[in-house]
Design a protein around this motif. Structure first.
Motif, PDB file in Angstrom:
ATOM      1  N   UNK A 322     -78.226 -46.230 -12.841  1.00 47.75           N
ATOM      2  CA  UNK A 322     -78.107 -45.305 -13.970  1.00 47.75           C
ATOM      3  C   UNK A 322     -77.770 -43.895 -13.519  1.00 47.75           C
ATOM      4  N   UNK A 323     -78.202 -43.548 -12.320  1.00 46.93           N
ATOM      5  CA  UNK A 323     -77.962 -42.208 -11.792  1.00 46.93           C
ATOM      6  C   UNK A 323     -77.410 -42.334 -10.382  1.00 46.93           C
ATOM      7  N   UNK A 324     -76.740 -41.292  -9.939  1.00 45.40           N
ATOM      8  CA  UNK A 324     -76.152 -41.293  -8.612  1.00 45.40           C
ATOM      9  C   UNK A 324     -77.250 -41.039  -7.586  1.00 45.40           C
ATOM     10  N   UNK A 325     -77.727 -42.126  -6.964  1.00 41.41           N
ATOM     11  CA  UNK A 325     -78.825 -42.005  -6.020  1.00 41.41           C
ATOM     12  C   UNK A 325     -80.075 -41.487  -6.711  1.00 41.41           C
ATOM     13  N   UNK A 326     -80.760 -40.549  -6.064  1.00 49.08           N
ATOM     14  CA  UNK A 326     -81.949 -39.932  -6.658  1.00 49.08           C
ATOM     15  C   UNK A 326     -81.739 -38.427  -6.750  1.00 49.08           C
ATOM     16  N   UNK A 327     -80.464 -38.019  -6.918  1.00 51.34           N
ATOM     17  CA  UNK A 327     -80.132 -36.597  -6.865  1.00 51.34           C
ATOM     18  C   UNK A 327     -80.774 -35.806  -7.990  1.00 51.34           C
ATOM     19  N   UNK A 328     -81.152 -36.445  -9.076  1.00 45.36           N
ATOM     20  CA  UNK A 328     -81.785 -35.739 -10.183  1.00 45.36           C
ATOM     21  C   UNK A 328     -83.291 -35.976 -10.222  1.00 45.36           C
ATOM     22  N   UNK A 329     -83.839 -36.521  -9.153  1.00 40.68           N
ATOM     23  CA  UNK A 329     -85.270 -36.746  -9.116  1.00 40.68           C
ATOM     24  C   UNK A 329     -85.713 -37.947  -9.920  1.00 40.68           C
ATOM     25  N   UNK A 330     -84.758 -38.767 -10.340  1.00 39.17           N
ATOM     26  CA  UNK A 330     -85.108 -39.975 -11.088  1.00 39.17           C
ATOM     27  C   UNK A 330     -85.176 -41.172 -10.135  1.00 39.17           C
ATOM     28  N   UNK A 653     -64.294 -39.666  -9.825  1.00 36.26           N
ATOM     29  CA  UNK A 653     -64.583 -40.427 -11.040  1.00 36.26           C
ATOM     30  C   UNK A 653     -65.854 -40.001 -11.731  1.00 36.26           C
ATOM     31  N   UNK A 654     -66.747 -39.323 -10.997  1.00 34.35           N
ATOM     32  CA  UNK A 654     -67.963 -38.815 -11.631  1.00 34.35           C
ATOM     33  C   UNK A 654     -67.600 -37.657 -12.566  1.00 34.35           C
ATOM     34  N   UNK A 655     -68.452 -37.436 -13.539  1.00 31.87           N
ATOM     35  CA  UNK A 655     -68.197 -36.420 -14.562  1.00 31.87           C
ATOM     36  C   UNK A 655     -69.532 -35.995 -15.157  1.00 31.87           C
ATOM     37  N   UNK A 656     -69.658 -34.737 -15.496  1.00 30.50           N
ATOM     38  CA  UNK A 656     -70.893 -34.257 -16.082  1.00 30.50           C
ATOM     39  C   UNK A 656     -71.089 -34.737 -17.505  1.00 30.50           C
ATOM     40  N   UNK A 657     -72.335 -34.789 -17.899  1.00 37.66           N
ATOM     41  CA  UNK A 657     -72.667 -35.223 -19.273  1.00 37.66           C
ATOM     42  C   UNK A 657     -72.493 -34.101 -20.282  1.00 37.66           C
ATOM     43  N   UNK A 658     -72.629 -32.840 -19.855  1.00 41.23           N
ATOM     44  CA  UNK A 658     -72.595 -31.736 -20.807  1.00 41.23           C
ATOM     45  C   UNK A 658     -71.576 -30.679 -20.424  1.00 41.23           C
ATOM     46  N   UNK A 670     -70.077 -26.520 -16.938  1.00 44.83           N
ATOM     47  CA  UNK A 670     -70.427 -27.923 -17.133  1.00 44.83           C
ATOM     48  C   UNK A 670     -71.602 -28.254 -16.227  1.00 44.83           C
ATOM     49  N   UNK A 671     -72.422 -29.230 -16.646  1.00 48.75           N
ATOM     50  CA  UNK A 671     -73.521 -29.616 -15.773  1.00 48.75           C
ATOM     51  C   UNK A 671     -73.104 -30.764 -14.856  1.00 48.75           C
ATOM     52  N   UNK A 672     -73.982 -31.151 -13.968  1.00 49.35           N
ATOM     53  CA  UNK A 672     -73.719 -32.276 -13.070  1.00 49.35           C
ATOM     54  C   UNK A 672     -74.680 -33.433 -13.335  1.00 49.35           C
ATOM     55  N   UNK A 673     -75.277 -33.418 -14.516  1.00 48.07           N
ATOM     56  CA  UNK A 673     -76.131 -34.537 -14.954  1.00 48.07           C
ATOM     57  C   UNK A 673     -75.193 -35.681 -15.313  1.00 48.07           C
ATOM     58  N   UNK A 674     -75.266 -36.782 -14.577  1.00 46.06           N
ATOM     59  CA  UNK A 674     -74.250 -37.822 -14.721  1.00 46.06           C
ATOM     60  C   UNK A 674     -74.829 -39.225 -14.877  1.00 46.06           C
ATOM     61  N   UNK A 675     -75.574 -39.466 -15.947  1.00 43.80           N
ATOM     62  CA  UNK A 675     -76.017 -40.836 -16.214  1.00 43.80           C
ATOM     63  C   UNK A 675     -74.810 -41.760 -16.372  1.00 43.80           C
TER      64      UNK A 675
END
Length: 693
Positions: A322-330, A653-658, A670-675
């Motif tokens: 769901x997320x790219x690695x654990x870069x967002x702490x998820x 190919x990655x893209x921010x959500x917002x 733009x953010x780098x939150x990329x679910x």
């Protein structure tokens, strides 16, 4: 009668004497009474000093002149089709005064029957006027008019959580916050639309950009307003909606005028009949004043190539991270539906595998679906967990704490779209002559059964279920419309007509609640928000479109068209300029063609039924919708990482959500939150639209 102008289509503007002074009447020659009646005293307002106030300008003269009125411009400076160059004809000229300010208002029809309002404010004093706020006021004859401000206000946002800060009547916002910079008000069988022609003002000192503002206030009655840039929230001046359910004091939009200096604004006014009144928003969508081209940085092939690379980087043996690695702490996880779209990624892999004869992709899609079907079941037949924690090796439901305190629950929105995608994957396999595991079909039918049997008394699916299968809330919402698509998937897989009949009944209930009149528009599909949102309308459109494809009934095409128009109120038809030095300014980002999110989340994202909108337009003989889909797909090619380091990502190919186009969080960035849904949806739509073309 002091002055009168008319256009061939029947609209008439009259200025007449009234008990309190001159009045402007908006009429139609075929109507018995005026459409709207506005005293000249109160049509214009200006104040000096903070906070800004509604202070009606005193009317002066009214003249009727034969002359030429320059056409308003589109945001890119090109005269719009509504003006078609210079317009020869009669012009009503009204003067007014507010202290040291004089006002000069010109009213003239364009060839296509729209009324242009050009207002010039001049400082007649010998000293500079600071902190000026001026504008137009249109008092409405009904205090409960249905008001639409695209993307931010729909009939006062009746489904929004009353405990959260969201726009309501009393909201005046920046033009760049509005996908269509306009306000529509409808009452009885009538409507009026006020459109802005945004013109940026860039500071010579710091390069910041300012625009005018639009809104609806009570002054004292319900009033549509167009100001020179000042804002308000809940009727409080200088308050800005800056983030999710969050406001802050932000005194923006004030203007300073040197002696003899002027400020000119241009607006367009339209009026006519509408029935029901909740369809007033459709007038905004189909009044095509804004002809700006959307950006096209990438072809559909490029989008497929880049997004496929991102999808491949997320593959983890049993599913897509769901997320790219654990870069967002998820924690590392597979997430199904909503922001995860793990099953939609499996469908994309299958489409690529079938199209390119890539057996390894087909098997990867099969493994992802098998893993979900085999492992996600709960003790309640038909309900499934939506998240798999990879490192813990366990499944879990969504959880919602806080005031509502649902605890663990199964989201109808996320579960419905996942089951619909599982059905879609099974159908693609069947069409390609591939084996479809019976467990997939059983999972679809079991889910469809609980969707049907657990409906609320109103006949719609609940927003979610507890772990024991009871509705998590009695709230009536549009969150579960995706479950209708799952029922249709059960029908297409099994051929059992009962599923089609059940889907028709549930969709009809949703239509009566939300889409027949739009008095209570679509809401509550976005799980991190609580109000009117694009995604809720999206699933009604998809279900109605699919129902039309399966039955051929024109009624469903009409339902889908109304929902498509509502969705298009969230799509930018113009591109604001951005502050000097911002990422968007440096990279030439254009908002035109991008959808915004909800009345609570005022940013852009790629969640949109793009390929289905194209299909709908082509299948129903409504090519305009296919054209909109094409520009949306290509506009959303902006922000996709094309090489390591691009847009803050290392994986192409990655893209921010917002993407932040207005004063909400970080304007111009733009953010780098990329679910993973930011991969799944653009890839899916690009694949289908590439094939169709």
């Amino acid at each position: 009668m002091l002055a009168s102008i008319a256009e061939p289509g029947g609209k008439v503007v009259e200025v007449v004497t009234g008990p309190g002074g001159p009045e402007v009447l908006l009429c139609h020659r075929d109507a018995d009474a005026s459409h709207l009646r506005a005293p000249l005293r109160g049509l214009l307002t200006a104040s000096i000093g903070r906070p800004w106030r509604i202070e009606p300008a005193e009317p002066g003269t009214v003249d009727l002149r034969q002359g030429t009125l320059s056409a308003p411009s589109t945001p890119d400076g090109v005269p719009d089709a509504g003006g078609a160059g210079d317009t020869a004809g009669r012009v009503v000229v009204v003067t007014a005064r507010a202290g040291a300010l004089s006002a000069y208002l010109e009213l003239a029809f364009t060839p296509d029957g729209l009324l242009t309002l050009t207002t010039t404010w001049r400082n007649d004093s010998d000293t500079e006027l600071t902190d000026m706020a001026a504008g137009l006021l249109l008092p409405l004859p009904a205090q409960d008019a249905h008001v639409t401000m695209p993307g931010v206000l729909y009939n006062d946002n009746p489904s929004s959580d009353p405990n959260r800060e969201v726009p309501h009547i009393g909201y005046v916002c920046e033009e760049h916050r509005l996908p269509i910079p306009a306000v529509n008000a409808a009452w009885d069988d009538r409507h009026v639309s006020l459109f802005a022609h945004p013109e940026p003002t860039r500071s010579e000192e710091d390069g910041t950009v300012a625009y005018g503002s639009l809104g609806v206030i009570r002054s004292p009655g319900l009033t549509v307003t167009a100001m020179t840039g000042v804002i308000a929230f809940d009727g409080k001046p200088d308050v800005c909606y800056v983030s999710k359910a969050e406001v802050a004091d932000r005194p923006i939009g004030y203007r300073d005028l040197a002696p003899g200096a002027t400020i000119t604004t241009r607006h367009t006014l339209d009026w006519g009949s509408v029935e029901p009144r909740g369809f007033g928003f459709r007038k905004l969508v189909h009044t095509e004043l804004y002809r700006e081209e959307a950006a096209r940085p990438l072809s559909a092939d490029d989008i497929v190539r880049l997004k496929t690379n991102a999808m491949d980087s997320r593959w983890n043996g049993d599913g897509y991270l769901a997320y790219e690695g654990i870069r967002h702490g998820r924690p590392r996880s597979y997430l199904y539906g909503w922001t995860g779209q793990c099953m939609r990624l499996a469908l994309c892999d299958a489409l690529l595998g079938i199209e390119e004869n890539r057996p390894e992709r087909i098997e990867r899609a099969r493994r992802a679906a098998d893993f979900y079907v085999e492992g996600s079941a709960t003790p309640v037949r038909g309900l499934r967990s939506a998240r798999y924690l990879v490192d813990d090796g366990r499944w879990e439901m969504f959880r919602k704490d806080g005031p509502e305190n649902w605890g663990e629950f199964v989201s109808s929105r996320a579960h419905g779209e996942t089951i619909a995608d599982l059905a879609g994957l099974a159908l693609r396999f069947r069409e390609a002559g591939l084996e479809v595991p019976p467990e997939w079909e059983e999972a679809v039918e079991d889910a469809a059964a609980i969707f049907w049997h657990s409906r609320l008394p109103e006949g719609v699916v609940p927003v979610g279920w507890t772990p024991v299968g009871t509705p998590v809330s009695s709230m009536v919402s549009a969150a579960g419309i995706s479950c209708v698509q799952a029922m249709l998937g059960a029908y297409r897989l099994s051929g059992e007509r009962v599923w089609l009949l059940r889907a028709e009944e549930v969709l009809a209930r949703y239509h009566r609640l939300h889409a027949a009149t739009f008095e209570r528009p679509f809401a509550h599909a976005t799980l991190d928000a609580s109000g009117e949102d694009k995604e809720a309308g999206m699933y009604f459109f998809l279900a109605a479109h699919e129902m039309y494809r399966l039955t051929g009934r024109e009624t469903y095409a009409e339902w889908a068209e109304a929902a498509a128009d509502w969705l298009l109120t969230f799509v930018y038809v113009w591109s604001p300029e951005f502050d000097t030095g911002s990422t968007f300014e440096r990279r030439g980002f254009k908002a035109c063609g991008w959808p915004s999110v909800s009345v609570q989340n005022h940013h852009l994202d790629v969640f949109f039924p793009t390929s289905e909108l194209m299909e709908f337009g082509l299948a129903t003989g409504r090519p305009w919708y296919a054209e909109q889909a094409d520009r949306i797909l290509h506009a959303m090619g902006q922000g996709i990482c094309q090489e390591p380091g691009d847009w803050g990502f290392q994986t192409p190919g990655e893209q921010g959500e917002g993407f932040f186009q207005t004063n909400w969080q970080r304007k111009g960035e733009a953010n780098t939150w990329n679910p993973s849904w930011v991969i799944a949806l653009p890839l899916y739509h690009a694949l289908r639209m590439r094939k169709a073309s």
